[in-house]
Design an enzyme around this catalytic site. Structure first.
Site, short mmCIF file in Angstrom:
data_model
loop_
_atom_site.label_atom_id
_atom_site.label_comp_id
_atom_site.label_asym_id
_atom_site.label_seq_id
_atom_site.Cartn_x
_atom_site.Cartn_y
_atom_site.Cartn_z
N LYS A 135 11.91 -56.12 -10.33
CA LYS A 135 12.25 -54.72 -10.11
C LYS A 135 13.53 -54.61 -9.29
O LYS A 135 13.61 -55.18 -8.18
CB LYS A 135 11.09 -54.09 -9.33
C1 E4P Z 1 6.97 -47.43 -8.62
O1 E4P Z 1 7.04 -48.46 -9.24
C2 E4P Z 1 6.75 -47.32 -7.17
O2 E4P Z 1 6.05 -48.44 -6.71
C3 E4P Z 1 5.90 -46.14 -6.80
O3 E4P Z 1 5.45 -45.43 -7.91
C4 E4P Z 1 6.45 -45.31 -5.69
O4 E4P Z 1 5.57 -44.25 -5.43
P1 E4P Z 1 5.57 -43.41 -4.07
O5 E4P Z 1 6.63 -42.39 -4.18
O6 E4P Z 1 4.20 -42.79 -4.04
O7 E4P Z 1 5.82 -44.40 -2.96
#
Ligand code: E4P
Length: 216
Positions: A85
């Site tokens: 990522k």
């Molecule tokens: C996506 O891959 C992220 O890990 C995640 O959805 C972030 O979500 P949040 O805004 O609840 O931290």
């Protein structure tokens, strides 16, 4: 539509994997830090990857192109089902292009606009992660962004899969599915809310009570 679990918590991942509805996992440094597991980062990633046969997105901390490429290759060695990522940036996009060419799957993350998603698709990222909840926290329409990205990716036949991320409730998941989003990554709490409905609970109570009235 595929459903991923947005978690690095081993207990949640084990429980979710037993439901047989989870196709993959997404993590981020915050989720890793909150995992509660007393394991090194590499061991935690390895363990998560062993609990699920689907793809597991893992985020690093490298910022410069060469460092991102190095980190992506190292993380990809931990398990076969790793997706690296990368937060969107000029270096991140360039690194994603190289890594995809070298067989490392990438997920461009922290996407908050159609133009960012478009560039992620152009460099051939396997996945693009627009964040619904954080946009809404900022007074913007996160689901509108999903709709736009789905429409543009379909029109130009981009191969990148869209992961609706920063999902906060069941409505986000339902709308993402309705809009044709490939994947929604959901926190464990939202996953369990997906199979619940108060009318189901109420209906079950009545059925069980009526069953008792039947002469046996
Ligand atoms: C996506 O891959 C992220 O890990 C995640 O959805 C972030 O979500 P949040 O805004 O609840 O931290």
């Amino acid at each position: 539509m595929k459903i991923f679990l947005d978690s690095a918590n081993l207990e949640e991942i084990e429980k979710a994997s037993k439901l047989k509805v989870v196709d993959g996992i997404t993590t981020n440094p915050t989720l890793m830090a909150k995992s509660g597991a007393n394991l090194s980062m590499a061991k935690l990633i390895k363990k998560i990857c062993s609990l699920i046969s689907g793809l597991v997105s893992v985020e690093g901390v490298a910022i410069k192109k060469d460092e991102i490429i190095k980190e992506g290759k190292e993380l990809a060695k931990i398990a076969k089902n790793i997706v690296y990522k990368i937060p969107i940036s000029e270096d991140g996009l360039a690194a994603a292009y190289e890594l995809e060419k070298q067989g490392v799957k990438t997920n461009i993350t922290l996407v908050f606009s159609l133009s960012q998603a478009l560039l992620a698709a152009k460099v051939g990222a396997s996945f693009v992660s627009p964040f619904i909840g954080r946009l809404e926290d900022n007074g913007e329409d996160g689901l509108k962004l999903i709709e736009e990205i789905v429409s543009v990716f379909n029109r130009y036949q981009f191969k990148s899969q869209i992961i609706a991320a920063s999902v906060r409730n069941v409505y986000h998941v339902k709308k993402a599915a309705f809009l044709g989003c490939h994947i929604a990554t959901v926190p464990y709490k939202v996953l369990t809310q997906m199979y619940r409905h108060f009318l189901t609970d109420k209906g079950l109570q009545v059925f069980l009570a009526d069953w008792q009235k039947i002469k046996k």
